[in-house]
Motif scaffolding. Structure first.
Motif, short mmCIF file in Angstrom:
data_model
loop_
_atom_site.label_atom_id
_atom_site.label_comp_id
_atom_site.label_asym_id
_atom_site.label_seq_id
_atom_site.Cartn_x
_atom_site.Cartn_y
_atom_site.Cartn_z
N VAL A 2 0.84 -1.20 0.00
CA VAL A 2 0.00 0.00 0.00
C VAL A 2 0.87 1.25 0.00
O VAL A 2 1.81 1.37 0.80
CB VAL A 2 -0.91 0.04 1.25
N ALA A 3 0.57 2.18 -0.90
CA ALA A 3 1.21 3.50 -0.89
C ALA A 3 0.36 4.42 -0.03
O ALA A 3 -0.84 4.61 -0.29
CB ALA A 3 1.33 4.05 -2.30
N LEU A 4 0.96 4.99 1.00
CA LEU A 4 0.25 5.88 1.91
C LEU A 4 0.32 7.32 1.42
O LEU A 4 1.11 7.66 0.53
CB LEU A 4 0.84 5.76 3.31
N ALA A 5 -0.48 8.17 2.03
CA ALA A 5 -0.55 9.57 1.63
C ALA A 5 0.78 10.28 1.78
O ALA A 5 1.09 11.22 1.03
CB ALA A 5 -1.62 10.29 2.44
N ASN A 6 1.62 9.84 2.73
CA ASN A 6 2.91 10.50 2.94
C ASN A 6 4.00 10.02 1.98
O ASN A 6 5.15 10.44 2.09
CB ASN A 6 3.37 10.30 4.39
N GLY A 7 3.65 9.14 1.05
CA GLY A 7 4.60 8.69 0.04
C GLY A 7 5.38 7.45 0.39
O GLY A 7 6.23 7.02 -0.39
N THR A 8 5.11 6.84 1.54
CA THR A 8 5.79 5.59 1.91
C THR A 8 4.95 4.41 1.44
O THR A 8 3.74 4.50 1.25
CB THR A 8 6.01 5.50 3.43
N ILE A 9 5.62 3.27 1.27
CA ILE A 9 4.95 2.02 0.91
C ILE A 9 5.10 1.06 2.07
O ILE A 9 6.21 0.87 2.59
CB ILE A 9 5.55 1.41 -0.37
N VAL A 10 3.99 0.46 2.49
CA VAL A 10 4.00 -0.49 3.60
C VAL A 10 3.37 -1.79 3.15
O VAL A 10 2.61 -1.84 2.17
CB VAL A 10 3.25 0.05 4.84
N THR A 11 3.71 -2.85 3.87
CA THR A 11 3.06 -4.14 3.69
C THR A 11 2.08 -4.33 4.84
O THR A 11 2.46 -4.22 6.01
CB THR A 11 4.08 -5.29 3.69
N ALA A 12 0.83 -4.59 4.51
CA ALA A 12 -0.22 -4.79 5.52
C ALA A 12 -0.63 -6.24 5.53
O ALA A 12 -1.12 -6.77 4.53
CB ALA A 12 -1.42 -3.90 5.22
N SER A 13 -0.41 -6.89 6.66
CA SER A 13 -0.73 -8.31 6.82
C SER A 13 -1.14 -8.55 8.26
O SER A 13 -1.21 -7.62 9.07
CB SER A 13 0.48 -9.17 6.46
N ALA A 14 -1.38 -9.81 8.58
CA ALA A 14 -1.72 -10.14 9.97
C ALA A 14 -0.55 -9.88 10.90
O ALA A 14 -0.74 -9.70 12.11
CB ALA A 14 -2.16 -11.60 10.06
N GLN A 15 0.67 -9.82 10.37
CA GLN A 15 1.87 -9.63 11.19
C GLN A 15 2.38 -8.19 11.16
O GLN A 15 2.95 -7.70 12.14
CB GLN A 15 3.00 -10.55 10.71
N GLY A 58 -12.01 1.06 -1.05
CA GLY A 58 -10.90 1.79 -1.63
C GLY A 58 -11.06 3.29 -1.48
O GLY A 58 -12.15 3.81 -1.24
N GLY A 59 -9.92 3.99 -1.63
CA GLY A 59 -9.94 5.44 -1.57
C GLY A 59 -10.00 6.01 -0.18
O GLY A 59 -10.25 7.21 -0.01
N ASN A 60 -9.76 5.18 0.86
CA ASN A 60 -9.85 5.65 2.24
C ASN A 60 -8.51 5.73 2.96
O ASN A 60 -8.30 6.64 3.76
CB ASN A 60 -10.77 4.73 3.04
N PHE A 61 -7.61 4.79 2.71
CA PHE A 61 -6.40 4.68 3.51
C PHE A 61 -5.11 4.83 2.72
O PHE A 61 -4.08 5.20 3.27
CB PHE A 61 -6.36 3.32 4.22
N GLY A 62 -5.14 4.53 1.45
CA GLY A 62 -3.95 4.55 0.62
C GLY A 62 -4.26 3.94 -0.73
O GLY A 62 -5.41 3.65 -1.05
N VAL A 63 -3.23 3.76 -1.52
CA VAL A 63 -3.37 3.17 -2.85
C VAL A 63 -2.83 1.74 -2.80
O VAL A 63 -1.63 1.54 -2.57
CB VAL A 63 -2.61 3.98 -3.91
N VAL A 64 -3.70 0.76 -2.99
CA VAL A 64 -3.26 -0.63 -3.01
C VAL A 64 -2.47 -0.88 -4.29
O VAL A 64 -2.97 -0.65 -5.40
CB VAL A 64 -4.46 -1.58 -2.90
N LEU A 65 -1.24 -1.36 -4.13
CA LEU A 65 -0.33 -1.59 -5.26
C LEU A 65 -0.24 -3.06 -5.64
O LEU A 65 0.13 -3.38 -6.78
CB LEU A 65 1.06 -1.08 -4.90
N GLN A 66 -0.52 -3.95 -4.70
CA GLN A 66 -0.46 -5.38 -4.98
C GLN A 66 -1.27 -6.11 -3.91
O GLN A 66 -1.31 -5.69 -2.75
CB GLN A 66 0.98 -5.89 -4.95
N VAL A 67 -1.90 -7.20 -4.33
CA VAL A 67 -2.63 -8.06 -3.40
C VAL A 67 -2.09 -9.47 -3.55
O VAL A 67 -1.95 -9.97 -4.67
CB VAL A 67 -4.15 -8.06 -3.68
N THR A 68 -1.79 -10.12 -2.43
CA THR A 68 -1.36 -11.52 -2.44
C THR A 68 -2.44 -12.35 -1.75
O THR A 68 -2.83 -12.05 -0.61
CB THR A 68 -0.02 -11.70 -1.74
#
Length: 495
Positions: free
Chosen positions: A201-214, A228-238
């Motif tokens: 996910v690309a966040l509004a501040n320009g960083t990319i994070v991985t969001a998972s159970a961990q 969508g359109g609430n928290f960031g831009v989803v770049l990939q889904v696994t």
């Protein structure tokens, strides 16, 4: 070796030069908010030069096609549309939007039923971010957000692996999964977001994070149903893949005299309880050649023999006709069911607009209740209206309601009504008829609405889409988008 510019780079250079040439005539694209800098032609040219994708502006020859949603009911005129071709393109867009205070909408397939994937500012279009990579050894599949279901299903066809997708082939992963994601095999395997292993996910501040159970588990929870359109831009889904070699596709029709009996039996034995998880379907009320039809179509994740046994009580109802009886892979049968036994809505004119309303049934209806619904449906002012049931139960209802932001678990089915119109007068007529339909069924609904069918006319949308999950969604919003960078008419509000 020779070092020559590609044709794409030459085209890009021409666009950059054109944007710079306009700077002398008009320094800015348009007036910005008083508190924000003005987006200049030089800034647009610099963005075009930095990205792999391309920019479309109101002056571009393809602007009208680029701005258009799948539903022509929505007519927005963005200041700038950016077709992103890689992750960095997204980051470049967000940086420009932050600097110049531009309002951002994120679009994958343009299927938002309330038109929320376009706006009057910047549209970050992800439709060129397509790709599917299977990892059978780990039973995972990695998918880019602009991948539509035709490509997603096609990439998995004949592999023996499966992830539930929707019936419409042009819908894309990015928006669908964030609203939950319902399909023919959801009773067997769950809502699509239930199978997500992690997001990039690309966040509004320009960083990319991985969001998972961990990692970033709160964001992971919110993205699965928070829309969508609430928290960031989803770049990939696994996703976690499921084994599914073949399905049995089936469809049954009945005469009008038995339609209420069919619906009563379906609610009693083919939703929350009764039917095997492997049986998925949609019950349709529509018009064929102007005549109302009562038809169910679906898939069984197993053999034809077991599928026939599962639908035997439906076939025992007088006038039942088995119209589809075909075995194949899920992708092949998904395409087959688009046209068989027939297409609904029937003979839909090109360019026609649509209005949709929906609600979850969690109250048992009597045959007389179903008959009143059937009788009302037959009064549709035009022959394109469609009412259908998407049954829940099985793996959908077993998933712990608190483990994701998709809260619609203890329900029988989603009742959906679509109306179609060609002009303002017909719109008023059809939406009045739609309002009457929803008023008729309101006593049987629980007040919630599937967030992938957003309705701009809802007054308490937060309760309708997210119910008790909303306060937690607000906390996640504050943690990851404290400046409310991502917002729209029905976005999650900051606490």
């Amino acid at each position: 070796m020779a070092h020559r510019k590609s044709s794409a780079r030459l085209a890009k250079d021409a666009r950059v030069a054109h944007f710079l040439s306009l700077a002398a005539k008009q320094p800015a694209l348009s007036a910005a908010q008083a508190s924000a800098p003005v987006l200049t032609w030089e800034a647009v040219a610099a963005l075009e030069a930095r990205i792999v994708g391309r920019i479309v502006l109101p002056s571009s020859p393809d602007y009208n096609a680029a701005r258009q949603e799948s539903n022509p009911a929505f007519q927005s005129y963005p200041e700038i549309i950016v077709f992103c071709a890689c992750e960095n393109d997204v980051l470049e867009c967000l940086a420009v939007a932050r600097t110049y205070g531009v309002w951002v909408a994120v679009r994958c397939g343009g299927h938002s039923t309330a038109g929320y994937s376009v706006n009057s500012g910047m549209v970050v279009d992800l439709s060129d971010l397509q790709g599917v990579v299977l990892d059978p050894a780990r039973e995972r599949v990695h998918v880019l957000p602009g991948t539509d279901f035709d490509h997603f299903n096609g990439a998995m066809n004949h592999t023996g692996w499966h992830v539930p997708t929707g019936a419409c082939g042009s819908v894309c992963v990015g928006g669908f999964v964030q609203g939950g994601g319902y399909g023919y095999t959801s009773r067997a395997f769950g809502i699509q977001s239930d199978l997500v292993e992690y997001f990039r996910v690309a966040l509004a501040n320009g960083t990319i994070v991985t969001a998972s159970a961990q990692e970033h588990s709160d964001l992971y929870w919110a993205l699965r149903g928070g829309t969508g359109g609430n928290f960031g831009v989803v770049l990939q889904v696994t996703y976690r893949m499921q084994r599914l070699d073949q399905v049995w596709a089936w469809a049954i029709s009945w005469d009008a005299a038995h339609a209420a009996q069919v619906l009563t039996l379906m609610q009693a034995g083919y939703m929350k309880t009764g039917a095997p998880d492997a049986l998925g379907y949609m019950m349709n009320l529509g018009f064929q050649n102007g005549v109302p039809v009562y038809m169910v179509q679906g898939m069984f994740c197993g053999s034809r023999e077991d599928g026939l046994a599962a639908i035997a009580p439906l076939m025992d109802i007088p006038s039942a006709q088995l119209l589809v009886d075909k075995t194949g892979t899920y992708p092949d049968m998904n395409v087959w069911l688009e046209d068989h036994p027939y297409t609904l809505p029937d003979n839909l004119p090109d360019g026609i607009a649509e209005t949709k309303a929906s609600g979850y049934i969690n109250t048992r209806l009597s045959p007389a209740d179903w008959q009143r619904i059937i009788d009302y449906f037959k009064t549709s002012p035009n022959p394109w209206s469609l009412a259908y049931l998407e049954p829940y139960g099985g793996a959908i209802n077993r998933y712990p309601v608190g483990d994701s932001a998709f809260v619609h678990r203890n329900v029988d089915a989603d009742l959906v009504v679509d109306v179609f119109w060609r002009n303002p007068a017909e719109r008023a007529q059809m939406e009045a008829w739609l309002d009457g339909f929803m008023q008729l069924v309101r006593p049987f609904l629980n007040g919630h609405v599937y967030q992938n069918y957003p309705d701009a006319r809802l007054t308490d949308f937060a309760s309708a889409y997210w119910g008790p999950a909303y306060p937690q969604l607000q906390r996640v919003k504050a943690a990851y988008d404290s400046g409310n960078f991502f917002h729209f008419q029905q976005s999650i509000r900051l606490p």
